[in-house]
Design an enzyme around this catalytic site. Structure first.
Site, PDB file in Angstrom:
ATOM      1  N   LYS A 215      36.206  63.939 -11.083  1.00  0.00           N
ATOM      2  CA  LYS A 215      35.466  65.212 -11.125  1.00  0.00           C
ATOM      3  C   LYS A 215      34.821  65.416  -9.769  1.00  0.00           C
ATOM      4  CE  LYS A 215      30.926  66.257 -13.100  1.00  0.00           C
ATOM      5  NZ  LYS A 215      30.102  66.216 -14.333  1.00  0.00           N
TER       6      LYS A 215
ATOM      7  N   SER B 238      32.312  61.018 -11.405  1.00  0.00           N
ATOM      8  CA  SER B 238      31.813  62.254 -10.819  1.00  0.00           C
ATOM      9  C   SER B 238      31.557  62.002  -9.337  1.00  0.00           C
ATOM     10  CB  SER B 238      30.517  62.642 -11.542  1.00  0.00           C
ATOM     11  OG  SER B 238      29.940  63.788 -10.972  1.00  0.00           O
TER      12      SER B 238
ATOM     13  N   LYS C 110      25.665  65.761 -23.172  1.00  0.00           N
ATOM     14  CA  LYS C 110      24.712  64.786 -22.625  1.00  0.00           C
ATOM     15  C   LYS C 110      23.585  64.680 -23.633  1.00  0.00           C
ATOM     16  CE  LYS C 110      25.252  65.863 -17.742  1.00  0.00           C
ATOM     17  NZ  LYS C 110      24.702  66.710 -16.678  1.00  0.00           N
TER      18      LYS C 110
ATOM     19  N   GLU D 164      33.527  73.079 -14.766  1.00  0.00           N
ATOM     20  CA  GLU D 164      32.268  72.840 -15.487  1.00  0.00           C
ATOM     21  C   GLU D 164      31.151  73.725 -14.935  1.00  0.00           C
ATOM     22  OE1 GLU D 164      31.365  68.670 -15.503  1.00  0.00           O
ATOM     23  OE2 GLU D 164      29.298  68.936 -16.200  1.00  0.00           O
TER      24      GLU D 164
ATOM     25  N   ASP E 146      27.924  72.664 -19.453  1.00  0.00           N
ATOM     26  CA  ASP E 146      26.981  71.543 -19.415  1.00  0.00           C
ATOM     27  C   ASP E 146      25.574  72.136 -19.596  1.00  0.00           C
ATOM     28  OD1 ASP E 146      25.143  69.597 -18.554  1.00  0.00           O
ATOM     29  OD2 ASP E 146      26.271  68.960 -16.806  1.00  0.00           O
TER      30      ASP E 146
ATOM     31  N   GLY F 184      26.940  62.415 -17.935  1.00  0.00           N
ATOM     32  CA  GLY F 184      26.047  61.332 -17.518  1.00  0.00           C
ATOM     33  C   GLY F 184      24.928  61.870 -16.663  1.00  0.00           C
TER      34      GLY F 184
ATOM     35  N   ASP G  23      32.866  70.477 -11.048  1.00  0.00           N
ATOM     36  CA  ASP G  23      31.560  70.787 -11.650  1.00  0.00           C
ATOM     37  C   ASP G  23      30.723  71.539 -10.626  1.00  0.00           C
ATOM     38  OD1 ASP G  23      29.166  70.908 -12.987  1.00  0.00           O
ATOM     39  OD2 ASP G  23      28.860  68.739 -13.145  1.00  0.00           O
TER      40      ASP G  23
ATOM     41  N   LYS H  54      32.265  67.522  -7.430  1.00  0.00           N
ATOM     42  CA  LYS H  54      31.162  68.479  -7.399  1.00  0.00           C
ATOM     43  C   LYS H  54      31.531  69.574  -6.398  1.00  0.00           C
ATOM     44  CE  LYS H  54      28.023  66.609 -10.111  1.00  0.00           C
ATOM     45  NZ  LYS H  54      27.451  67.329 -11.274  1.00  0.00           N
TER      46      LYS H  54
END
Ligand code: OSB
Ligand code: MG
Length: 368
Positions: free
Chosen positions: A161, A135, A262, A213, A238, A290, A188, A163
């Protein structure tokens, strides 16, 4: 199993680089470890909370407080305590899932260590290593982002991934796609968009992403379902998925085609497994998220990620992605994979010297 008590350790671990998301920047991992002491074993659990309530309403000092005042004492009267009796014993207390998960995990680890059973086996794992992604936080500039991604690809991570947030989306995604070609790429948003931002989200369809996400707020399942009808890229949730029931609702509504699991967010590994099973039955692939865990939380996440329906690479990155020195022997990436711990329980324990070096305070909550 007789529980003598639980120690709450408040730790502060400097991170190798600041991790920036739409909700904040983390450069020191400040969280709790719990040490459950039973008559024949000791178990460890890591809390997913950070110093401020920015991802969810929980934060480190708040989690320590609810654990010390309410959650740990509530286990005192439980007859024949084992990992499966923890959630029922805590069910009267609303929310506080990150704190509850840490406590259940410490007891689960003690329980399994006393019986010599690895967590991966207890959960139903089918692999001895798991595929890993990474990430990547919001960067100060696109060139800086490209350098970071290049480094992770050189390390062997199997998917990237990014952000994103409004204003940091199309440009960085296009740049990474153009520079690195056909890599597995996903984004995400951490709930940073509104329904009215739909055009920005639809523009992401041009980049062949594996998933988007949590674009919208956690409580906007209907908005995700409406977006899903227009977005070709699969939506993964998420923050919205707090329980198996929430997952069932999201799937029924068509709000997601993929789920990030998660364990902390859903209250523990036992609920995480129920969500895994529910998603498997609906043909919904899952992957392990995570929360910047130390080796303690990472060990348990890697065990979970070895279950059959974890078919996408997780945010289960190597220790070196986060810390100069981990609390456990480091998790090392080999061909894009991390090995599932083989020992009883979570298969690891903190190194006493390293633990002492990062511990800010400790509180022992006696139960007998
Ligand atoms: O949304 O997945 C998230 C970290 C902290 C809080 C929320 C998230 C994340 C990550 C990092 O994306 C995952 C990791 O490497 O542990
Ligand atoms: Mg996320």
């Amino acid at each position: 199993m007789n529980l003598d008590g639980v120690e709450i350790l408040h730790i502060r671990m400097p991170m190798l680089g600041a991790f920036r998301t739409s909700f904040g920047t983390e450069s020191v991992r400040e969280t709790l470890l719990l040490r459950a002491v039973t008559d024949d074993a000791e178990g460890w659990g890591e809390c997913g909370a950070s110093d401020a309530p920015l991802y969810s309403g929980e934060y480190t000092h708040g989690a320590a407080d609810v654990l010390a005042r309410h959650l740990i004492p509530a286990l005192a009267g439980t007859p024949d305590l084992d990992a499966h009796s923890v959630a029922p014993a805590l069910s009267a207390f609303k929310e506080n899932r990150l704190a509850k998960a840490a406590l259940e995990t410490a007891i689960l680890d003690a329980d399994l260590k006393s019986r010599g059973v690895p967590l991966s086996f207890a959960l139903g794992a089918v692999r001895d290593s798991v595929a890993c992604g990474v990430s990547v936080g919001i960067a100060d500039s696109v060139p800086e982002l490209l350098d970071t991604v290049e480094g992770y690809l050189a390390d062997g991570y199997l998917r990237i991934k990014l952000k994103i947030e409004p204003g940091w989306d199309i440009e960085p995604v296009r740049a990474v796609r153009e520079r690195f070609g056909d890599i597995m790429l996903q984004v995400d948003a951490n709930a940073s968009y509104e329904r009215s931002d739909i055009d920005d989200l639809l523009a992401l369809d041009a980049f062949g992403l594996s998933l988007v996400e949590q674009p919208l707020p956690a409580d906007d399942l209907l908005g995700h379902a409406m977006l899903a009808r227009r977005l070709a890229t699969p939506i993964c949730l998420d923050e919205s998925i707090l329980s198996a029931r929430a997952a069932a609702t999201a799937i029924d509504l068509g709000a997601c085609r993929i789920v990030n699991i998660k364990p902390g967010r859903v209250g523990g590994y036992l609920e995480a497994r129920r969500i895994h099973d529910l998603c498997a039955a609906h043909g919904i692939p899952v992957w392990c998220g995570g929360m910047l865990e130390t080796g303690i939380g990472r060990a348990a996440n890697v065990a979970l990620a070895a279950l059959p329906n974890f078919t996408l690479p997780g945010d289960t990155s190597a220790s070196a992605r986060y810390f100069a020195e981990d609390l456990t022997d480091p998790f090392v990436l080999e061909n894009g994979h991390l090995a599932v711990p083989k020992g009883p329980g979570i298969g690891v324990a903190p190194d006493p010297d390293r633990l002492a070096a990062v511990t800010v305070s400790r509180q022992w909550i006696p139960l007998r």
